[in-house]
Scaffold this motif. Structure first.
Motif, short mmCIF file in Angstrom:
data_model
loop_
_atom_site.label_atom_id
_atom_site.label_comp_id
_atom_site.label_asym_id
_atom_site.label_seq_id
_atom_site.Cartn_x
_atom_site.Cartn_y
_atom_site.Cartn_z
N GLY A 225 0.67 -1.23 -0.05
CA GLY A 225 -0.09 -0.10 -0.07
C GLY A 225 0.97 1.48 0.02
O GLY A 225 0.32 2.31 -0.32
N GLY A 226 2.09 1.18 0.16
CA GLY A 226 2.92 2.41 0.40
C GLY A 226 3.04 2.96 -0.88
O GLY A 226 3.78 4.01 -1.25
N LEU A 227 2.84 2.25 -2.17
CA LEU A 227 3.00 2.63 -3.43
C LEU A 227 1.93 3.67 -4.03
O LEU A 227 2.17 4.41 -4.93
CB LEU A 227 3.14 1.64 -4.49
CG LEU A 227 4.12 0.45 -4.08
CD1 LEU A 227 4.33 -0.64 -5.16
CD2 LEU A 227 5.55 1.12 -4.22
N ALA A 228 0.74 3.53 -3.24
CA ALA A 228 -0.40 4.38 -3.85
C ALA A 228 -0.14 5.95 -4.15
O ALA A 228 -0.76 5.97 -5.08
CB ALA A 228 -1.52 4.04 -2.49
N GLY A 229 0.62 6.37 -3.39
CA GLY A 229 0.68 7.75 -3.64
C GLY A 229 1.31 8.19 -4.92
O GLY A 229 1.47 9.23 -5.51
N GLN A 230 1.92 7.02 -5.70
CA GLN A 230 2.52 7.35 -7.13
C GLN A 230 1.37 7.06 -8.24
O GLN A 230 1.57 7.13 -9.34
CB GLN A 230 3.52 6.39 -7.31
CG GLN A 230 4.73 6.46 -6.36
CD GLN A 230 5.88 5.56 -6.63
OE1 GLN A 230 6.44 5.49 -7.65
NE2 GLN A 230 6.36 4.95 -5.43
N PHE A 231 0.14 7.21 -7.84
CA PHE A 231 -1.01 6.95 -8.93
C PHE A 231 -1.87 8.00 -8.71
O PHE A 231 -2.25 8.55 -7.55
CB PHE A 231 -1.49 5.21 -8.87
CG PHE A 231 -0.62 4.52 -8.98
CD1 PHE A 231 -0.35 3.87 -10.42
CD2 PHE A 231 0.33 3.98 -8.06
CE1 PHE A 231 0.71 2.82 -10.45
CE2 PHE A 231 1.47 3.22 -8.20
CZ PHE A 231 1.42 2.41 -9.59
N ASP A 232 -2.85 8.10 -9.75
CA ASP A 232 -4.07 9.07 -9.63
C ASP A 232 -4.95 8.63 -8.52
O ASP A 232 -5.43 9.66 -7.94
CB ASP A 232 -4.71 8.94 -10.94
CG ASP A 232 -3.74 9.40 -12.20
OD1 ASP A 232 -2.98 10.39 -11.86
OD2 ASP A 232 -3.86 9.18 -13.22
N ARG A 233 -5.16 7.43 -8.31
CA ARG A 233 -6.28 6.95 -7.36
C ARG A 233 -5.82 5.65 -6.89
O ARG A 233 -5.13 4.71 -7.58
CB ARG A 233 -7.65 6.75 -7.92
CG ARG A 233 -8.70 6.66 -7.22
CD ARG A 233 -10.10 6.81 -7.78
NE ARG A 233 -10.29 6.12 -9.08
CZ ARG A 233 -11.29 5.05 -9.45
NH1 ARG A 233 -12.06 4.87 -8.39
NH2 ARG A 233 -11.39 4.52 -10.64
N ALA A 234 -6.14 5.30 -5.43
CA ALA A 234 -6.01 4.00 -4.95
C ALA A 234 -7.09 3.35 -4.39
O ALA A 234 -7.86 4.21 -3.77
CB ALA A 234 -4.94 4.31 -3.65
N LEU A 235 -7.42 2.21 -4.45
CA LEU A 235 -8.48 1.48 -3.96
C LEU A 235 -7.92 0.16 -3.28
O LEU A 235 -7.23 -0.62 -3.73
CB LEU A 235 -9.62 0.89 -4.81
CG LEU A 235 -10.30 2.12 -5.76
CD1 LEU A 235 -11.11 1.54 -6.93
CD2 LEU A 235 -11.22 2.84 -4.69
N ASP A 236 -8.73 -0.31 -2.17
CA ASP A 236 -8.18 -1.53 -1.49
C ASP A 236 -9.31 -2.59 -1.89
O ASP A 236 -10.31 -2.42 -1.58
CB ASP A 236 -8.37 -1.37 0.20
CG ASP A 236 -7.84 -2.46 0.70
OD1 ASP A 236 -7.85 -3.68 0.41
OD2 ASP A 236 -7.29 -2.28 2.04
N LEU A 237 -8.64 -3.66 -2.67
CA LEU A 237 -9.39 -4.71 -3.13
C LEU A 237 -10.13 -5.30 -2.14
O LEU A 237 -11.42 -5.94 -2.48
CB LEU A 237 -8.65 -5.36 -3.95
CG LEU A 237 -9.39 -6.41 -5.04
CD1 LEU A 237 -10.43 -5.63 -5.69
CD2 LEU A 237 -8.64 -7.32 -5.85
N THR A 238 -9.74 -5.57 -0.94
CA THR A 238 -10.35 -6.27 0.14
C THR A 238 -11.71 -5.57 0.48
O THR A 238 -12.59 -5.91 0.97
CB THR A 238 -9.39 -6.41 1.37
OG1 THR A 238 -8.03 -6.96 1.14
CG2 THR A 238 -10.06 -7.30 2.66
#
Length: 237
Positions: free
Chosen positions: A212-225
């Protein structure tokens, strides 16, 4: 102007025969050109979701629209055609062909897709475009291009896999845990290069990782769980 939709899922479920649901997603929409990060821990349904989007699997119910094609209703040949012509996939284990050279591995999708080959013809042809992509990803030594991919480091193989996915300007790039074998510095450099390449072509990127630490490098982040109701039910059982 509203951005076009690249991926839309509505009321999608998937289960193997006689088994409980592995995937149950009420709604997921990804815009064309968006870079989406999906945090996908083990058991969250990430492999199933990517298989459904790519048309390798068929849902038990629901709508899966990918680049305007309903994957749930399309026949196998239609899904294969879409995947070959308009999708690029970076596999977790790269899935490179060991008896082919670096250049041949990158050019491979154009052998199976006349549409991809036609698009790269405007940039000097398949081999010229393969060399350009490899150079953009830091693999520019001439002696390396003719080398077997089995002789490369893990980081080099990863970049070859990315170039192979990107050749022919696919509209959608799916990356399945492509950085799991890299150290932090190599991982961050690779993500920056990948993001730059998809931005240059206007492609959509769906990047799945357990980190999850990579999320900031993308436009949007979602947790699949959280997104997958079947995974939530399994956690509470």
């Amino acid at each position: 102007m509203e951005p076009q939709t690249c991926i839309e899922l509505r009321d999608v479920t998937f289960a193997w025969p006689g088994e409980p649901a592995l995937l149950d997603i009420s709604r997921l929409t990804v815009s064309q050109g968006e870079k989406l990060f999906l945090k996908g821990a083990s058991g969250s349904g990430k492999s199933t979701l990517l298989g459904l989007i790519a048309g390798v699997l068929s849902p038990r119910s629901g709508l899966i629209s990918v680049l305007g094609q309903d994957q749930a209703q399309a026949g196998g040949s239609q899904r294969d055609h879409l995947r070959a012509n308009r999708l690029g996939v970076i596999f977790q284990m790269f899935n490179l062909v060991p008896y082919l050279s670096v250049l041949q591995n990158v050019a491979l999708p154009c052998r199976f897709s006349p549409d991809r080959a036609r698009r790269v013809s405007e940039n000097g042809g398949v081999n010229a475009e393969a060399r350009r992509l490899l150079a953009q990803l830091g693999l520019h030594e001439p002696s390396l291009l003719s080398r077997s991919v089995s002789a490369l480091s893990v980081g080099q193989q990863q970049r070859v896999a990315a170039a192979r996915a990107l050749i022919g300007q696919p509209d959608l790039v799916i990356a399945d845990e492509p950085t799991s074998a890299l150290d932090a510095d190599s991982r961050d450099r690779f993500i920056a290069l990948l993001n730059a390449q998809v931005e240059a072509s206007g492609a959509t990127l769906v990047f799945v990782s357990h980190d999850g630490g990579l999320a900031g490098q993308f436009d949007r982040a979602l947790d699949l769980t959280t997104l997958n109701r079947a995974a939530r039910r399994q956690r509470t059982d």
